[in-house]
Design a protein around this motif. Structure first.
Motif, PDB file in Angstrom:
ATOM      1  N   LYS A 145       1.413  -1.441  16.474  1.00 55.11           N
ATOM      2  CA  LYS A 145       1.656  -1.950  15.118  1.00 55.11           C
ATOM      3  C   LYS A 145       2.854  -1.230  14.510  1.00 55.11           C
ATOM      4  CE  LYS A 145      -2.355  -4.240  14.742  1.00 55.11           C
ATOM      5  NZ  LYS A 145      -2.600  -5.550  14.281  1.00 55.11           N
ATOM      6  N   GLU A 146       3.529  -1.914  13.617  1.00 56.66           N
ATOM      7  CA  GLU A 146       4.685  -1.344  12.916  1.00 56.66           C
ATOM      8  C   GLU A 146       4.229  -0.418  11.784  1.00 56.66           C
ATOM      9  OE1 GLU A 146       7.834  -1.624  13.660  1.00 56.66           O
ATOM     10  OE2 GLU A 146       7.797  -3.263  15.102  1.00 56.66           O
ATOM     11  N   GLY A 147       5.115   0.479  11.384  1.00 58.95           N
ATOM     12  CA  GLY A 147       4.859   1.328  10.223  1.00 58.95           C
ATOM     13  C   GLY A 147       4.626   0.469   8.994  1.00 58.95           C
ATOM     14  N   GLY A 148       3.614   0.845   8.207  1.00 59.56           N
ATOM     15  CA  GLY A 148       3.272   0.085   7.005  1.00 59.56           C
ATOM     16  C   GLY A 148       2.553  -1.211   7.286  1.00 59.56           C
ATOM     17  N   ARG A 149       2.262  -1.492   8.552  1.00 53.68           N
ATOM     18  CA  ARG A 149       1.627  -2.746   8.945  1.00 53.68           C
ATOM     19  C   ARG A 149       0.470  -2.506   9.921  1.00 53.68           C
ATOM     20  NH1 ARG A 149       4.895  -4.960   5.961  1.00 53.68           N
ATOM     21  NH2 ARG A 149       6.833  -6.043   6.247  1.00 53.68           N
ATOM     22  N   GLY A 150      -0.227  -1.374   9.720  1.00 55.73           N
ATOM     23  CA  GLY A 150      -1.399  -1.100  10.544  1.00 55.73           C
ATOM     24  C   GLY A 150      -1.236   0.010  11.560  1.00 55.73           C
ATOM     25  N   ALA A 151      -0.050   0.616  11.643  1.00 53.21           N
ATOM     26  CA  ALA A 151       0.169   1.687  12.622  1.00 53.21           C
ATOM     27  C   ALA A 151      -0.716   2.897  12.339  1.00 53.21           C
ATOM     28  CB  ALA A 151       1.637   2.104  12.635  1.00 53.21           C
ATOM     29  N   VAL A 152      -0.871   3.245  11.077  1.00 54.87           N
ATOM     30  CA  VAL A 152      -1.711   4.394  10.723  1.00 54.87           C
ATOM     31  C   VAL A 152      -3.164   4.109  11.086  1.00 54.87           C
ATOM     32  CG1 VAL A 152      -2.618   5.740   8.777  1.00 54.87           C
ATOM     33  CG2 VAL A 152      -0.153   5.314   8.971  1.00 54.87           C
ATOM     34  N   ARG A 153      -3.641   2.921  10.794  1.00 59.62           N
ATOM     35  CA  ARG A 153      -5.022   2.545  11.146  1.00 59.62           C
ATOM     36  C   ARG A 153      -5.220   2.631  12.661  1.00 59.62           C
ATOM     37  NH1 ARG A 153      -8.871  -0.686   8.553  1.00 59.62           N
ATOM     38  NH2 ARG A 153     -10.660  -1.000   9.901  1.00 59.62           N
ATOM     39  N   GLU A 154      -4.243   2.149  13.409  1.00 58.32           N
ATOM     40  CA  GLU A 154      -4.308   2.199  14.868  1.00 58.32           C
ATOM     41  C   GLU A 154      -4.486   3.638  15.353  1.00 58.32           C
ATOM     42  OE1 GLU A 154      -1.306   1.300  18.617  1.00 58.32           O
ATOM     43  OE2 GLU A 154      -1.074   0.104  16.798  1.00 58.32           O
TER      44      GLU A 154
END
Length: 176
Positions: A145-154
């Motif tokens: 996932k891209e930054g700001g688009r679910g990368a942190v959740r991943e």
């Protein structure tokens, strides 16, 4: 999932996030009023809260200074945050000393060359697909996932999965 990444993730006691390009898409919106605006992903926020509930600490180390970052840190349970940091390795070293952690017990998620010093020192270095190739080549894990688009959740889910806490954190949401 790469076994090396899972083994590294099992040891993590602290995840440190950069903000722009990691928790956001990297865009900077500055209004006529001079205020800076950022867009955060709500699923990332829930992932951070679940990670905290699983016992992993979180921190933010960012080069920019913004009130909205303070608000985001407070709303997601980030206990340690450093803003306006010129040398992220200095902040990283101060933080792990303060928390009495070894570098291999930390993960650092960044998206550009300024993040490389702590990424090269931590136990699990993570970046996003938009990061320069030189950063991606040196990271242990590049999110899908891209930054700001679910990368942190991943990343939050990856660490919880490696530590066998993901199912317990998700269980309350799947009960009738």
């Amino acid at each position: 999932m790469n076994q090396d990444v899972l083994q590294r993730a099992k040891q993590i006691k602290l995840v440190i996030f950069d903000v722009d390009g990691v928790m956001t898409d990297g865009g900077l919106t500055i209004g006529d009023d001079g205020l800076e605006y950022k867009t955060f992903n709500s699923q990332d926020g829930l992932g951070m809260k679940l990670l905290k509930n699983s016992g992993v600490q979180m921190a933010i180390i960012t080069g920019r200074t913004s009130k909205v970052v303070t608000q985001r840190a407070e709303s997601t349970g980030v206990a340690h945050f450093y803003q306006g940091v010129e040398d992220k390795l200095v902040a990283f070293n101060e933080l792990i000393a303060k928390l009495n952690l070894r570098p291999e017990e930390t993960a650092f998620m960044g998206d550009d060359v300024v993040d490389m010093p702590p990424m090269l020192r931590c136990g699990l270095s993570i970046t996003v697909p938009a990061a320069p190739k030189s950063v991606q080549a040196r990271a242990h894990y590049v999110t899908t996932k891209e930054g700001g688009r679910g990368a942190v959740r991943e990343v939050c889910e990856l660490i919880m999965q490696a530590q066998n806490t993901l199912e317990a954190q998700m269980a309350p949401f799947f009960q009738c």
